[in-house]
Design a protein around this motif. Structure first.
Motif, PDB file in Angstrom:
ATOM      1  N   UNK A 106       5.604  -9.410  -7.868  1.00  6.51           N
ATOM      2  CA  UNK A 106       6.549  -9.954  -8.840  1.00  6.51           C
ATOM      3  C   UNK A 106       7.797  -9.070  -8.937  1.00  6.51           C
ATOM      4  N   UNK A 107       7.590  -7.752  -8.948  1.00  6.33           N
ATOM      5  CA  UNK A 107       8.739  -6.824  -8.993  1.00  6.33           C
ATOM      6  C   UNK A 107       9.611  -6.971  -7.747  1.00  6.33           C
ATOM      7  N   UNK A 108       8.971  -7.265  -6.613  1.00  2.00           N
ATOM      8  CA  UNK A 108       9.699  -7.383  -5.345  1.00  2.00           C
ATOM      9  C   UNK A 108      10.216  -8.797  -5.103  1.00  2.00           C
ATOM     10  N   UNK A 109      10.023  -9.697  -6.090  1.00  2.00           N
ATOM     11  CA  UNK A 109      10.478 -11.099  -6.003  1.00  2.00           C
ATOM     12  C   UNK A 109       9.819 -11.861  -4.859  1.00  2.00           C
ATOM     13  N   UNK A 110       8.623 -11.420  -4.451  1.00  2.00           N
ATOM     14  CA  UNK A 110       7.850 -12.157  -3.451  1.00  2.00           C
ATOM     15  C   UNK A 110       7.223 -13.374  -4.112  1.00  2.00           C
ATOM     16  N   UNK A 111       6.828 -13.231  -5.390  1.00  5.20           N
ATOM     17  CA  UNK A 111       6.321 -14.355  -6.174  1.00  5.20           C
ATOM     18  C   UNK A 111       7.208 -14.502  -7.405  1.00  5.20           C
ATOM     19  N   UNK A 112       7.257 -15.717  -7.930  1.00 13.35           N
ATOM     20  CA  UNK A 112       8.090 -15.958  -9.116  1.00 13.35           C
ATOM     21  C   UNK A 112       7.292 -15.857 -10.402  1.00 13.35           C
ATOM     22  N   UNK A 113       5.948 -15.863 -10.283  1.00 12.15           N
ATOM     23  CA  UNK A 113       5.091 -15.690 -11.460  1.00 12.15           C
ATOM     24  C   UNK A 113       3.821 -14.976 -11.014  1.00 12.15           C
ATOM     25  N   UNK A 114       3.203 -14.304 -11.957  1.00 15.32           N
ATOM     26  CA  UNK A 114       1.996 -13.534 -11.654  1.00 15.32           C
ATOM     27  C   UNK A 114       0.760 -14.400 -11.901  1.00 15.32           C
ATOM     28  N   UNK A 115       0.036 -14.781 -10.841  1.00 20.74           N
ATOM     29  CA  UNK A 115      -1.124 -15.662 -11.029  1.00 20.74           C
ATOM     30  C   UNK A 115      -2.323 -14.971 -11.654  1.00 20.74           C
ATOM     31  N   UNK A 169      -6.047  -7.190  -6.719  1.00 22.04           N
ATOM     32  CA  UNK A 169      -5.138  -8.335  -6.829  1.00 22.04           C
ATOM     33  C   UNK A 169      -4.166  -8.171  -7.990  1.00 22.04           C
ATOM     34  N   UNK A 170      -4.637  -7.592  -9.087  1.00 25.74           N
ATOM     35  CA  UNK A 170      -3.722  -7.353 -10.220  1.00 25.74           C
ATOM     36  C   UNK A 170      -2.598  -6.403  -9.812  1.00 25.74           C
ATOM     37  N   UNK A 171      -2.956  -5.331  -9.106  1.00 26.90           N
ATOM     38  CA  UNK A 171      -1.948  -4.379  -8.649  1.00 26.90           C
ATOM     39  C   UNK A 171      -0.985  -5.040  -7.657  1.00 26.90           C
ATOM     40  N   UNK A 172      -1.554  -5.820  -6.757  1.00 22.48           N
ATOM     41  CA  UNK A 172      -0.738  -6.445  -5.710  1.00 22.48           C
ATOM     42  C   UNK A 172       0.269  -7.432  -6.297  1.00 22.48           C
ATOM     43  N   UNK A 173      -0.187  -8.310  -7.191  1.00 21.20           N
ATOM     44  CA  UNK A 173       0.724  -9.332  -7.708  1.00 21.20           C
ATOM     45  C   UNK A 173       1.739  -8.756  -8.694  1.00 21.20           C
ATOM     46  N   UNK A 204       0.822  -1.208   0.000  1.00 23.36           N
ATOM     47  CA  UNK A 204       0.000   0.000   0.000  1.00 23.36           C
ATOM     48  C   UNK A 204       0.859   1.262   0.000  1.00 23.36           C
ATOM     49  N   UNK A 205       1.999   1.217   0.689  1.00 27.23           N
ATOM     50  CA  UNK A 205       2.922   2.364   0.653  1.00 27.23           C
ATOM     51  C   UNK A 205       3.426   2.597  -0.766  1.00 27.23           C
ATOM     52  N   UNK A 206       3.778   1.502  -1.443  1.00 25.30           N
ATOM     53  CA  UNK A 206       4.269   1.617  -2.826  1.00 25.30           C
ATOM     54  C   UNK A 206       3.164   2.093  -3.753  1.00 25.30           C
ATOM     55  N   UNK A 207       1.966   1.558  -3.559  1.00 26.66           N
ATOM     56  CA  UNK A 207       0.826   1.931  -4.407  1.00 26.66           C
ATOM     57  C   UNK A 207       0.494   3.409  -4.227  1.00 26.66           C
ATOM     58  N   UNK A 208       0.522   3.873  -2.987  1.00 29.17           N
ATOM     59  CA  UNK A 208       0.265   5.300  -2.727  1.00 29.17           C
ATOM     60  C   UNK A 208       1.338   6.167  -3.379  1.00 29.17           C
ATOM     61  N   UNK A 209       2.597   5.752  -3.257  1.00 31.14           N
ATOM     62  CA  UNK A 209       3.692   6.551  -3.827  1.00 31.14           C
ATOM     63  C   UNK A 209       3.609   6.619  -5.343  1.00 31.14           C
ATOM     64  N   UNK A 210       3.202   5.510  -5.986  1.00 32.69           N
ATOM     65  CA  UNK A 210       3.145   5.462  -7.455  1.00 32.69           C
ATOM     66  C   UNK A 210       1.898   6.128  -8.007  1.00 32.69           C
ATOM     67  N   UNK A 211       0.768   5.925  -7.350  1.00 32.59           N
ATOM     68  CA  UNK A 211      -0.516   6.346  -7.907  1.00 32.59           C
ATOM     69  C   UNK A 211      -1.142   7.535  -7.195  1.00 32.59           C
TER      70      UNK A 211
END
Length: 285
Positions: free
Chosen positions: A78-87, A70-74, A6-13
């Protein structure tokens, strides 16, 4: 993890507080329902969650918003390497039902504007609120937060602070300007507690809920049967401009829409009204 997103989303958007809170709730609900850690979530988990939401009778609008979240979150994960693929890839959600915004006729607007008792300070305030909402298409939150420093009476414009901290200049028009000037002359009698333009009987700033309630009461006194709320004046502002030949991009700028597609719904309202007028008045309608 949600806080970081949410911090990143606020900073970007520059997302509004209400959007951030809705996204927080959506993510907490989703992650609590999925039986694996975030890094192991795949497409099947997302589809199972959405199917459960649909079976429980959740509205299409809520599901569309959750999908967007969910689209924004994943994408972030993915950018933060928390997941290896975007579901979320290749997941299509339900289409949001396109509901045309309710508008008032010009006659209903005139009836509403005639209700406040302009012999009293609160009546002058109510008239100024109505005139300002209809003349500018401001959101109720923008009206409630409006302070004196954003009014330029000499130029006849308001500097509106909208969603995401975006500013826009909106002209007032003669009727709204006159109503505001009359209200500002008597405003000191209520001993305002800060610089907000619209205050209560006790001098405290009017909340969004108070503005909503006041407009509903005034509409009832004006004899308007259907519900009237501040956003309905915003819809009326946009539709009446387009009915009278305004350019769509000008209306977009005045409303403070980031995307022209959001404004385009008003063209459908205008066409619907024109068809109704044609059916009513044309000999072969």
């Amino acid at each position: 993890m949600i806080d970081r997103f949410l911090d990143a989303f606020w900073a970007e958007r520059g997302a509004a507080a209400a959007t951030l809170e809705a996204y927080r709730h959506d993510l907490q609900q989703f992650l609590a329902a999925v039986p694996v850690r975030a890094g192991s979530i795949d497409k099947s988990h997302v589809l199972a969650f959405l199917a459960g939401r649909m079976r429980s009778g959740v509205s299409t609008t809520s599901i569309v918003r959750q999908l967007s979240c969910l689209r924004q979150f994943f994408a972030w994960a993915l950018r933060e390497s928390i997941v290896s693929r975007n579901p979320m890839l290749d997941i299509d959600g339900p289409r949001r039902p396109q509901s045309l915004p309710g508008t008032l006729t010009a006659g209903q607007v005139e009836a509403l504007l005639a209700v406040p008792d302009t012999e009293t300070p609160l009546g002058l305030r109510d008239r100024a609120m109505l005139e300002t909402l209809y003349a500018t298409g401001m959101r109720v939150s923008e009206l409630a937060d409006l302070n004196l420093g954003r009014l330029n009476i000499g130029q006849g414009v308001i500097r509106v602070l909208g969603k995401g901290g975006r500013e826009r200049l909106v002209p007032l028009g003669e009727a709204a300007l006159d109503a505001l000037q009359q209200w500002l002359r008597v405003r000191p009698e209520l001993h305002p507690q800060d610089e907000r333009v619209f205050v209560s009987r006790s001098g405290r700033p009017l909340s969004r809920q108070a503005v909503w309630q006041r407009i509903r009461d005034l509409a009832r006194r004006a004899g308007i049967a259907e519900p009237v709320y501040p956003h309905r004046l915003r819809h009326s502002f946009a539709t009446h401009l387009l009915d009278n030949g305004a350019d769509l991009r000008v209306v977009q700028m005045l409303l403070g829409h980031a995307d022209l597609a959001t404004t385009q719904i008003y063209t459908h309202v205008s066409r619907a009204r024109l068809k109704a007028l044609h059916r009513q008045h044309h000999p072969r309608g």
